[in-house]
Design a protein around this motif. Structure first.
Motif, mmCIF file in Angstrom:
data_model
loop_
_atom_site.group_PDB
_atom_site.id
_atom_site.type_symbol
_atom_site.label_atom_id
_atom_site.label_comp_id
_atom_site.label_asym_id
_atom_site.label_seq_id
_atom_site.Cartn_x
_atom_site.Cartn_y
_atom_site.Cartn_z
ATOM 1 N N TRP A 54 -4.596 68.686 -7.055
ATOM 2 C CA TRP A 54 -5.577 69.308 -6.347
ATOM 3 C C TRP A 54 -6.846 69.600 -6.952
ATOM 4 O O TRP A 54 -6.851 69.698 -8.335
ATOM 5 N N TYR B 57 -6.715 79.738 -2.906
ATOM 6 C CA TYR B 57 -6.182 78.770 -1.897
ATOM 7 C C TYR B 57 -5.047 77.896 -2.641
ATOM 8 O O TYR B 57 -3.882 77.704 -1.921
ATOM 9 N N GLN C 117 2.158 73.208 4.749
ATOM 10 C CA GLN C 117 0.758 73.369 4.402
ATOM 11 C C GLN C 117 0.313 72.884 3.072
ATOM 12 O O GLN C 117 -0.837 72.253 2.804
ATOM 13 N N ARG D 134 -4.398 64.920 8.388
ATOM 14 C CA ARG D 134 -4.062 65.121 7.008
ATOM 15 C C ARG D 134 -5.124 64.440 6.017
ATOM 16 O O ARG D 134 -5.797 65.035 5.176
ATOM 17 N N MET E 289 -8.030 63.334 6.329
ATOM 18 C CA MET E 289 -9.440 63.971 6.434
ATOM 19 C C MET E 289 -9.671 65.224 5.721
ATOM 20 O O MET E 289 -10.723 65.810 5.567
ATOM 21 N N THR E 290 -8.531 66.032 5.953
ATOM 22 C CA THR E 290 -8.716 67.410 5.410
ATOM 23 C C THR E 290 -7.942 67.452 3.978
ATOM 24 O O THR E 290 -8.021 68.422 3.424
ATOM 25 N N GLY F 273 -6.970 67.830 0.271
ATOM 26 C CA GLY F 273 -7.747 68.469 -0.826
ATOM 27 C C GLY F 273 -8.684 69.662 -0.257
ATOM 28 O O GLY F 273 -9.293 70.174 -1.298
ATOM 29 N N ARG F 274 -8.860 69.771 0.835
ATOM 30 C CA ARG F 274 -9.684 70.811 1.340
ATOM 31 C C ARG F 274 -8.895 72.094 1.743
ATOM 32 O O ARG F 274 -7.697 71.919 2.168
ATOM 33 N N GLU F 275 -9.502 73.257 1.727
ATOM 34 C CA GLU F 275 -8.805 74.414 1.933
ATOM 35 C C GLU F 275 -8.957 74.537 3.484
ATOM 36 O O GLU F 275 -9.669 74.964 3.953
ATOM 37 N N VAL F 276 -7.797 74.053 3.916
ATOM 38 C CA VAL F 276 -7.741 74.492 5.604
ATOM 39 C C VAL F 276 -6.506 74.994 5.975
ATOM 40 O O VAL F 276 -5.714 75.100 5.322
ATOM 41 N N SER F 277 -6.889 75.906 7.180
ATOM 42 C CA SER F 277 -5.777 76.634 7.641
ATOM 43 C C SER F 277 -5.021 75.628 8.512
ATOM 44 O O SER F 277 -5.513 74.744 9.082
ATOM 45 N N ALA F 278 -3.603 76.090 8.968
ATOM 46 C CA ALA F 278 -2.987 75.371 9.991
ATOM 47 C C ALA F 278 -4.023 75.124 11.195
ATOM 48 O O ALA F 278 -4.007 74.259 11.973
ATOM 49 N N GLN G 216 -6.993 75.310 11.771
ATOM 50 C CA GLN G 216 -8.150 74.185 11.603
ATOM 51 C C GLN G 216 -7.638 72.665 11.869
ATOM 52 O O GLN G 216 -8.167 71.954 12.522
ATOM 53 N N ARG G 217 -6.545 72.621 11.413
ATOM 54 C CA ARG G 217 -5.857 71.255 11.720
ATOM 55 C C ARG G 217 -5.420 70.848 12.735
ATOM 56 O O ARG G 217 -5.691 69.823 13.554
ATOM 57 N N GLU H 144 -6.706 72.085 15.606
ATOM 58 C CA GLU H 144 -7.976 72.195 16.462
ATOM 59 C C GLU H 144 -8.583 70.496 15.995
ATOM 60 O O GLU H 144 -8.854 69.860 17.267
ATOM 61 N N LEU H 145 -8.554 70.056 15.036
ATOM 62 C CA LEU H 145 -8.796 68.763 15.029
ATOM 63 C C LEU H 145 -7.767 67.618 15.767
ATOM 64 O O LEU H 145 -8.520 66.767 16.159
ATOM 65 N N GLN I 66 -8.797 67.852 19.131
ATOM 66 C CA GLN I 66 -10.047 67.110 19.228
ATOM 67 C C GLN I 66 -9.958 65.397 19.259
ATOM 68 O O GLN I 66 -10.513 64.994 20.120
ATOM 69 N N GLN J 99 -13.980 60.269 12.159
ATOM 70 C CA GLN J 99 -14.813 60.473 10.879
ATOM 71 C C GLN J 99 -16.182 60.764 10.966
ATOM 72 O O GLN J 99 -16.917 61.464 10.532
#
Lengths: 628, 356
Positions: A469, A477, A495, B69, B71-72, B74-79, B81-82, B84-85, B88, B116
């Motif tokens: 990471w 996070y 997650q 997974r 696209m997101t 390494g990014r700080e995303v919540s469940a 946010q995933r 919603e993507l 979409q 993307q």
């Protein structure tokens, strides 16, 4: 989409132009173009303006990742968030030297005694690039839109998850009410957008807002650069915002050019076509060392490289799934695995020495949060003999072929998944296979595509798996992904990157989030890392260095983060591009000069034309035969 | 992914096909036969296209990895946010529903939306089509011209010195990896390391600061030299070999003896009599080669950062951006099918022996 009241900002400050210089290599290229033009078009039309020495001071960056969207509410990919950080300001930024929160739009901020009310005091001299002032109303609108509108939450929804309400006390004061205390409030990485531009867009786009890509140039923001052009797959142009409250950048422009192949980008740096390349491999960086007018920047790592162990995949309700090796739920075995691996050897063999051996979860660049096991805490240091002894004692008997068998009778035959697209993973996997053989564990080495690896992780069908990471200045996070709450609700929805769930860990996690005193929070963060280390599910191997290079005859004075020893690309904040200075004109002239390249270029162009001409003639002759 | 089904029932470049001797021209009967022939070809092409659309959709669905997974990552995303993507991208619906949606979109010429880029795939493709046509078109024309010319020379005196050298060189380049050759050209001719420093740009299609049509045109021409050279070097061999072998076939023909008997010069016999006839099989080859050009162009565009369809495809596969790759797959396959169809329809016009 011309309804935007966008206005192109004045490209130059009012106090007159800066001395300009010709970019390196240009004379040769110009000459080649001119030569080609002469040969190709002699007598057929006007020539291009040749040898024009004036050109804006530009920093050209080679990028490979494509742009997903310039919509700051939805942009996901690293290259875009990096660009948007220069286009929009945020409330608080990260100090380039210390990595700690630093003032940006908010001059100062404080929290109430119960920690639930945060008050941000804004600067009063911030204007958007369309000359509208930035007020508390813009901040409130940006935050509430993310809170209330699902498509608008795609990029930054995680930051506002604990927000109860956001209000403007007056033009300069923003008040955020929280459900529960959260220490991450001073690191909200949310771009603040102009309400007068975005409110009509949100209304007009409605459900399609997520697909709105904000390609209306110039993009109105308050940051030090203005996004002025995007030619998809070719380049992206940002121009300086001379009216920025921190002071306009020294550069006139930053151009991001597409190089889909990193080796080609490195050659482009060598030829002077680009000023900066990043994410280099060790071999690429080494090939550039000592090259004329090129500086290689080796920065301390921002990410950790680790492997996680499947301790038994479970959902939040405790339903087991996947096919992880049953013996891995035993702490003794997991600890023995860690003790069998020498992280220094991983650094040497997998990273060619371009990394720092790791123990703790947070890289050393985050001084106060970093922890590494030392003295009596260092219970899992490299010691294969002790590991063997531990396994003997715990009843893992050696079979005839030297592979141990667990007390339950399961042969210690583990699968390892490594990223095929990461050379350091591939090498590290080979080392791990050998070292685990030393303690009687047989490892099946699976070098796979990222998609295959990700599927194995999420279905729980793995034993050991590579992960890593990038750690932000606020480490919340990367710790949150190991709480019990990050376990999947149903298989496939996890997650994080390990099926880790520990009560003590969860308590510590809650405590650090509620702790507003940085020193006290750092203490708890150290304890969190100690738990992760001791439990040996998440095993950090190394912090790979960041390798970058730039042309010293194009730009100088690039601010690194942290300072010293930090990186240029991918900073938290806009320090590097904002601080970069164009190299002095005389220096550039001296290094470029009227090279023999110009002569060669003309000659080469002529030779090419001769070949083409010859082919044409021959073909004509071939058909002429019919007419004879 | 270029192994698209073809509609040709004739092996490519295997010499003039045996065909039934055309029956005498009897007015309406002949017209009917032509119509049946054309209708048959069209139907086969349409069927192939339908098969490709279905195969493309389901093939990419079994690619490992989850686009959301990836696209997101390494990014700080919540469940949330995933989720919603996922909603979409339409990934929350059943495969059947997704396919129906996709197929009905295709009928309306809607290729879907890229995950993307958040833009209609058709727009992305149109944007990139020009550069690819320019590069692949120039490459194909130069390669065909060079290959046919050298092939005619080589085939006229098979086994001679010219033939051996020319064939060996062509086969050498044919077997060289495209990627490696491209990088080598960059290192020697573009980076300033070779004997000719800084002769050509290392990548891209045009300098970002080029303005006006002249400068843009010249800059584009300069940027084209290395990628076109790479493409030509790798693909001209097949034109050479086909031309060589079909000219060798023609060599013994009686009409050439007649021509020689008339006292025509040897070169003239070759150019005026042998080459035009030997050209016939290569016509089909030029059409059929488009599939190969597509795969070659992906590599060339990647090495030289050429902003075309190949590079777009490469960027889509990395995610995987299902919307984009399946759209491109359909377009690539459709172009191959179309070229086959054209070859089938045009060939009878050129060669009376295969007229229906």
């Amino acid at each position: 989409m011309s309804f935007l009241p966008a206005r192109r900002p004045s490209p130059r400050p009012a106090d007159g132009p800066r001395p300009r210089r010709a970019p390196v290599g240009t004379p040769a290229r110009r000459a080649a173009a001119t030569g080609g033009a002469l040969l190709l078009l002699a007598g057929t039309g006007p020539l291009p303006a040749a040898a024009d020495d004036a050109g804006p001071d530009t920093m050209t960056i080679a990028v490979s990742q494509q742009v997903d969207s310039f919509n700051p509410f939805t942009a996901q990919l690293a290259v875009t968030t990096n660009i948007l950080r220069h286009v929009y300001d945020s409330l608080v930024t990260v100090d380039p030297g210390t990595n700690e929160p630093a003032p940006a739009l908010a001059q100062e901020w404080e929290s109430s005694d119960d920690g639930l009310t945060w008050t941000f005091h804004l600067r009063d001299d911030v204007v958007f690039t369309d000359d509208e002032p930035l007020t508390a109303d813009d901040v409130v609108w940006t935050f509430t839109t993310i809170m209330e509108n699902e498509p608008a939450a795609i990029a930054s929804g995680n930051y506002v998850a604990g927000f109860e309400s956001v209000t403007a006390e007056d033009d300069r004061t923003v008040v955020v009410e929280l459900d529960e205390p959260q220490a991450t409030m001073a690191s909200l990485d949310i771009p603040i957008v102009p309400r007068h531009v975005w409110e009509p867009i949100l209304e007009e786009e409605g459900d399609a807002f997520a697909d709105y890509t904000n390609e209306v140039f110039p993009v109105v923001g308050s940051g030090p650069f203005v996004l002025t052009e995007h030619d998809r797959g070719r380049h992206i142009t940002l121009e300086a915002n001379p009216g920025h409250w921190r002071g306009g950048p020294e550069l006139d422009r930053v151009v991001l050019r597409y190089y889909s192949e990193k080796d080609a980008a490195v050659e482009a740096l060598r030829s002077g076509e680009v000023s900066f390349v990043y994410e280099l491999t060790d071999a690429q960086a080494r090939s550039l060392e000592g090259a004329r007018d090129i500086a290689v920047n080796i920065a301390e790592g921002k990410r950790f490289q680790a492997f996680t162990v499947n301790p038994g995949a479970e959902t939040q309700d405790g339903e087991a799934f996947g096919d992880g090796h049953p013996a891995l739920s035993d702490l003794t075995l997991r600890q023995a695995i860690v003790m069998a691996i020498d992280n220094d050897e991983i650094v040497d063999k997998a990273h060619n020495g371009q990394a720092v051996a790791a123990g703790g979860y947070i890289p050393p660049r985050y001084g106060d949060f970093h922890w590494s096991p030392e003295g009596p805490e260092e219970i899992l240091a490299f010691d294969p003999e002790a590991a063997n002894a531990m396994l003997d004692e715990a009843g893992y008997e050696s079979g005839e072929d030297g592979v141990r068998v667990s007390p339950e009778g399961d042969r210690l035959e583990l699968r390892l998944h490594a990223h095929a697209d990461r050379p350091d993973n591939v090498q590290a996997a080979l080392v791990i296979v050998e070292r685990l053989a030393d303690i009687g564990i047989e490892v099946e080495n699976n070098t796979v595509d990222p998609g295959v690896l990700s599927d194995a992780l999420h279905t729980g069908e793995y034993d050991l798996i590579f992960t890593g990471w990038t750690v932000n200045p606020d480490p919340d996070y990367v710790f949150s992904i190991h709480t019990c709450g990050a376990l999947p609700v149903e298989p496939g929805t996890m997650q994080g990157d390990a099926y880790f769930c520990d009560e003590e860990y969860d308590d510590l996690y809650e405590a650090q989030l509620a702790e507003y005193d940085r020193a006290a929070r750092a203490e708890i963060v150290h304890e969190l890392q100690q738990v992760l280390y001791t439990e040996a599910v998440v095993n950090v191997l190394a912090y790979p260095n960041i390798l970058e290079a730039y042309r010293t005859d194009h730009v100088t004075s690039l601010q690194v983060q942290p300072d010293p020893g930090g990186n240029i690309w991918g900073q938290d904040g806009y320090w590097a591009w904002w601080s970069a200075e164009p190299a002095a004109a005389d220096e550039a002239a001296a290094s470029s000069g009227p090279s023999s390249g110009a002569v060669w270029a003309v000659g080469g162009g002529a030779a090419l034309l001769l070949v083409v001409g010859a082919v044409v003639l021959v073909l004509r002759r071939a058909t002429a035969g019919d007419r004879e | 992914m270029t192994g698209a089904p073809t509609t040709s029932d004739r092996p490519a470049g295997a010499g003039a096909p045996d065909a039934p001797v055309p029956a005498g021209p009897t007015g309406t009967g002949r017209l009917a036969r032509i119509l049946v022939y054309v209708a048959g070809r069209l139907a086969t092409a349409a069927l192939s296209l339908a098969a490709v659309v279905a195969a493309g959709f389901f093939l990419f669905r079994i690619l490992p990895g989850d686009p959301v997974r990836a696209m997101t990552e390494g990014r700080e995303v919540s469940a949330g946010q995933r989720e919603e993507l996922r909603r979409q991208f339409g990934l929350d619906r059943s495969l059947g529903e997704q396919f129906l949606d996709y197929a009905s979109g295709l009928v309306r010429l809607d290729l879907g939306t890229s995950f993307q880029y958040r833009e209609p795939v058709a727009e992305l493709i149109l944007d990139r089509l020009g550069p690819t046509l320019l590069l692949a078109g120039t490459g194909t024309v130069v390669a065909a011209a060079l290959g046919l010319f050298l092939g005619a020379r080589a085939g006229w005196r098979p086994g001679g010195r010219g033939d051996r050298v020319s064939t060996a060189v062509a086969l050498f380049f044919w077997s060289v990896p495209t990627f490696w050759l491209g990088l080598l050209l960059i290192v020697v001719l573009a980076s300033g390391r070779g004997f000719v420093p800084d002769l050509f740009p290392t990548g891209g299609m045009v300098d970002p600061d080029a303005t006006g049509p002249w400068e843009t045109g010249l800059s584009t021409a300069r940027h084209m030299v290395l990628p076109v050279t790479t493409m030509v070097a790798v693909i001209y061999a097949q034109y050479l070999m086909i031309m060589r072998s079909s000219l060798m076939d023609e060599k013994g023909a009686d009409y050439l003896t007649t021509a020689r008997a008339k006292g025509l010069r040897d070169a003239l016999v070759r150019r005026r009599h042998a080459v035009p006839n030997a050209l016939l099989p290569t016509v089909t080859l030029v059409f059929l080669n488009l599939g190969q050009v597509v795969s070659g162009v992906i590599l060339v565009e990647t090495v030289f950062s050429w902003p075309g369809l190949g590079q777009l495809f490469y960027s889509g596969l990395r995610v995987p951006d299902l919307g984009l790759v399946q759209g491109l797959f359909v377009v690539f396959a459709a172009s191959v099918i179309l070229m086959n169809l054209l070859a089938d329809l045009v060939y009878p016009l050129l060669d009376p022996r295969v007229r229906p």
